[in-house]
Design a protein around this motif. Structure first.
Motif, short mmCIF file in Angstrom:
data_model
loop_
_atom_site.label_atom_id
_atom_site.label_comp_id
_atom_site.label_asym_id
_atom_site.label_seq_id
_atom_site.Cartn_x
_atom_site.Cartn_y
_atom_site.Cartn_z
N LEU A 103 0.86 -1.17 0.00
CA LEU A 103 0.00 0.00 0.00
C LEU A 103 0.90 1.22 0.00
O LEU A 103 1.61 1.50 0.97
CB LEU A 103 -0.91 0.02 1.22
CG LEU A 103 -1.82 1.25 1.34
CD1 LEU A 103 -2.79 1.36 0.17
CD2 LEU A 103 -2.59 1.24 2.67
N ASN A 104 0.90 1.96 -1.11
CA ASN A 104 1.73 3.16 -1.23
C ASN A 104 1.02 4.33 -0.58
O ASN A 104 -0.06 4.73 -1.02
CB ASN A 104 1.98 3.45 -2.71
CG ASN A 104 2.79 2.36 -3.37
OD1 ASN A 104 4.02 2.34 -3.28
ND2 ASN A 104 2.12 1.41 -4.03
N HIS A 105 1.63 4.86 0.46
CA HIS A 105 1.05 5.99 1.20
C HIS A 105 2.15 7.01 1.43
O HIS A 105 2.98 6.87 2.34
CB HIS A 105 0.47 5.50 2.53
CG HIS A 105 -0.12 6.59 3.37
ND1 HIS A 105 -1.10 7.45 2.91
CD2 HIS A 105 0.14 6.98 4.66
CE1 HIS A 105 -1.42 8.31 3.87
NE2 HIS A 105 -0.67 8.04 4.94
N GLY A 106 2.21 8.03 0.56
CA GLY A 106 3.30 8.98 0.64
C GLY A 106 4.62 8.29 0.38
O GLY A 106 4.77 7.58 -0.62
N ASP A 107 5.57 8.45 1.30
CA ASP A 107 6.87 7.80 1.16
C ASP A 107 6.86 6.38 1.70
O ASP A 107 7.88 5.68 1.62
CB ASP A 107 7.94 8.61 1.89
CG ASP A 107 8.14 9.99 1.28
OD1 ASP A 107 7.93 10.14 0.06
OD2 ASP A 107 8.49 10.93 2.04
N LEU A 108 5.74 5.95 2.26
CA LEU A 108 5.67 4.63 2.87
C LEU A 108 5.16 3.58 1.89
O LEU A 108 4.35 3.86 1.01
CB LEU A 108 4.72 4.67 4.08
CG LEU A 108 5.06 5.65 5.21
CD1 LEU A 108 3.96 5.63 6.25
CD2 LEU A 108 6.42 5.29 5.83
N ILE A 223 -6.66 -2.12 -3.27
CA ILE A 223 -6.11 -0.78 -3.11
C ILE A 223 -4.58 -0.84 -3.18
O ILE A 223 -3.95 -1.63 -2.48
CB ILE A 223 -6.54 -0.17 -1.76
CG1 ILE A 223 -8.06 -0.17 -1.63
CG2 ILE A 223 -6.00 1.25 -1.61
CD1 ILE A 223 -8.55 0.14 -0.22
N THR A 224 -3.99 -0.01 -4.01
CA THR A 224 -2.53 0.08 -4.10
C THR A 224 -1.98 1.43 -3.66
O THR A 224 -0.81 1.53 -3.32
CB THR A 224 -2.05 -0.21 -5.54
OG1 THR A 224 -2.65 0.75 -6.42
CG2 THR A 224 -2.43 -1.62 -5.98
N HIS A 225 -2.82 2.47 -3.69
CA HIS A 225 -2.37 3.81 -3.33
C HIS A 225 -3.43 4.49 -2.46
O HIS A 225 -4.63 4.38 -2.74
CB HIS A 225 -2.14 4.68 -4.57
CG HIS A 225 -1.02 4.20 -5.44
ND1 HIS A 225 -1.15 3.10 -6.26
CD2 HIS A 225 0.24 4.70 -5.63
CE1 HIS A 225 0.00 2.92 -6.92
NE2 HIS A 225 0.84 3.87 -6.56
N LEU A 226 -2.96 5.17 -1.42
CA LEU A 226 -3.85 5.92 -0.53
C LEU A 226 -3.18 7.24 -0.20
O LEU A 226 -2.03 7.27 0.21
CB LEU A 226 -4.12 5.12 0.75
CG LEU A 226 -5.16 5.64 1.74
CD1 LEU A 226 -5.67 4.50 2.62
CD2 LEU A 226 -4.60 6.75 2.64
N SER A 227 -3.92 8.33 -0.39
CA SER A 227 -3.35 9.64 -0.06
C SER A 227 -4.42 10.57 0.47
O SER A 227 -5.61 10.43 0.13
CB SER A 227 -2.67 10.26 -1.29
OG SER A 227 -3.61 10.48 -2.33
N TYR A 228 -4.01 11.49 1.32
CA TYR A 228 -4.88 12.56 1.79
C TYR A 228 -4.77 13.73 0.82
O TYR A 228 -3.68 14.03 0.31
CB TYR A 228 -4.47 13.01 3.19
CG TYR A 228 -4.54 11.92 4.24
CD1 TYR A 228 -5.74 11.36 4.62
CD2 TYR A 228 -3.37 11.46 4.86
CE1 TYR A 228 -5.80 10.36 5.58
CE2 TYR A 228 -3.41 10.46 5.83
CZ TYR A 228 -4.64 9.92 6.19
OH TYR A 228 -4.70 8.92 7.13
N GLU A 229 -5.88 14.41 0.58
CA GLU A 229 -5.90 15.50 -0.39
C GLU A 229 -6.64 16.71 0.17
O GLU A 229 -7.65 16.57 0.86
CB GLU A 229 -6.59 15.04 -1.68
CG GLU A 229 -6.00 13.78 -2.30
CD GLU A 229 -4.64 14.00 -2.92
OE1 GLU A 229 -4.29 15.18 -3.17
OE2 GLU A 229 -3.92 13.01 -3.14
#
Length: 248
Positions: A103-108, A223-229
């Motif tokens: 799960l890509n979350h920012g740099d994580l 889900i592969t990517h999660l980001s706050y916007e």
């Protein structure tokens, strides 16, 4: 006045009435087409191929639903009523290496083991599709609210963007945007299990969203990517005329 005798019409009168009905029907169709043509000519596009009037209606519905969300809980059911829902994958069902998934979350780049350090929760709720079917399902995972405590959003975050972008399956990539209030709702789960078993490929392994306050189009799989916007993110079906909020 009560009529006790049938009315008899001559052939000439029947033809006259039929012609009048035809003319009225024609006028009605012509008027409707004229109004539709005027609407299409005058109403401006909102930039996504959707008329502004329709988008304004969606936004009005969203404002009302957002106001009501804080006190709303989707119905919950006994686990014995849970069944397997339809696949309903967007495009072909991708086969991926779930061990290599991240799960890509920012740099994580988070593993499923990382997520499983959060408190595990199981909820039996109803998955509702805009196509008209529904299924009661038991989802197991972590509350997104707990995820957000461990990986907090920036103060100006208003939305969450979720993307499914498995390598080699570009034709099936899918993405949703959600308001952060809905994501923080106590029934919103990042789910890794369904009906007492790990998620299958058909149902979004290894991680999907289970959000019973929204229609199924928001319950993104794999889900592969999660980001706050801070700004409203892209959403697959909102770009095709559906309601961005998609609340029940």
């Amino acid at each position: 006045m009560e009529l006790t005798q049938p009315i008899e019409l001559t052939q000439k009168e029947l033809k006259r009435l039929s012609r009048r009905s035809f003319l009225w029907a024609g006028a009605g169709v012509t008027g409707s087409l004229s109004l539709l043509s005027l609407f299409n000519h005058r109403a401006k596009d909102d930039g996504t191929g959707i008329k502004q009037l329709f988008r304004a209606t969606h936004l009005g519905n969203e404002a009302i639903a957002t106001t009501l969300l804080s006190g709303y809980r989707a119905p919950e059911f006994p686990a014995a009523r849970a069944i397997e829902p339809r696949n309903n994958y967007h495009g072909a069902t991708p086969e991926i290496d779930t061990e290599a998934w991240r799960l890509n979350h920012g740099d994580l780049q988070l593993t499923l083991a990382d997520l499983k350090t959060l408190p595990e929760v199981s909820l039996t709720t109803e998955l509702k599709c805009v196509e008209g079917w529904s299924a009661i399902v038991t989802w197991t995972g972590c509350r997104f609210a707990d995820f957000a405590k461990k990986y907090p959003p920036m103060p100006d975050s208003k939305y969450v963007s979720l993307r499914s972008e498995p390598v080699g399956f570009e034709d099936t990539w899918y993405y949703v945007g959600l308001d952060i209030e809905s994501m923080l709702h106590p029934q919103t789960l990042l789910a890794w299990g369904m009906n007492g078993q790990p998620l299958s490929t058909e149902h979004g392994a290894p991680l999907r969203l289970a959000i019973p306050t929204k229609y199924g189009i928001k319950n993104i799989k794999l889900i592969t990517h999660l980001s706050y916007e801070a700004e409203r993110p892209a959403d697959f079906w909102a770009e095709r005329g559906y309601d961005f909020y998609a609340g029940l």
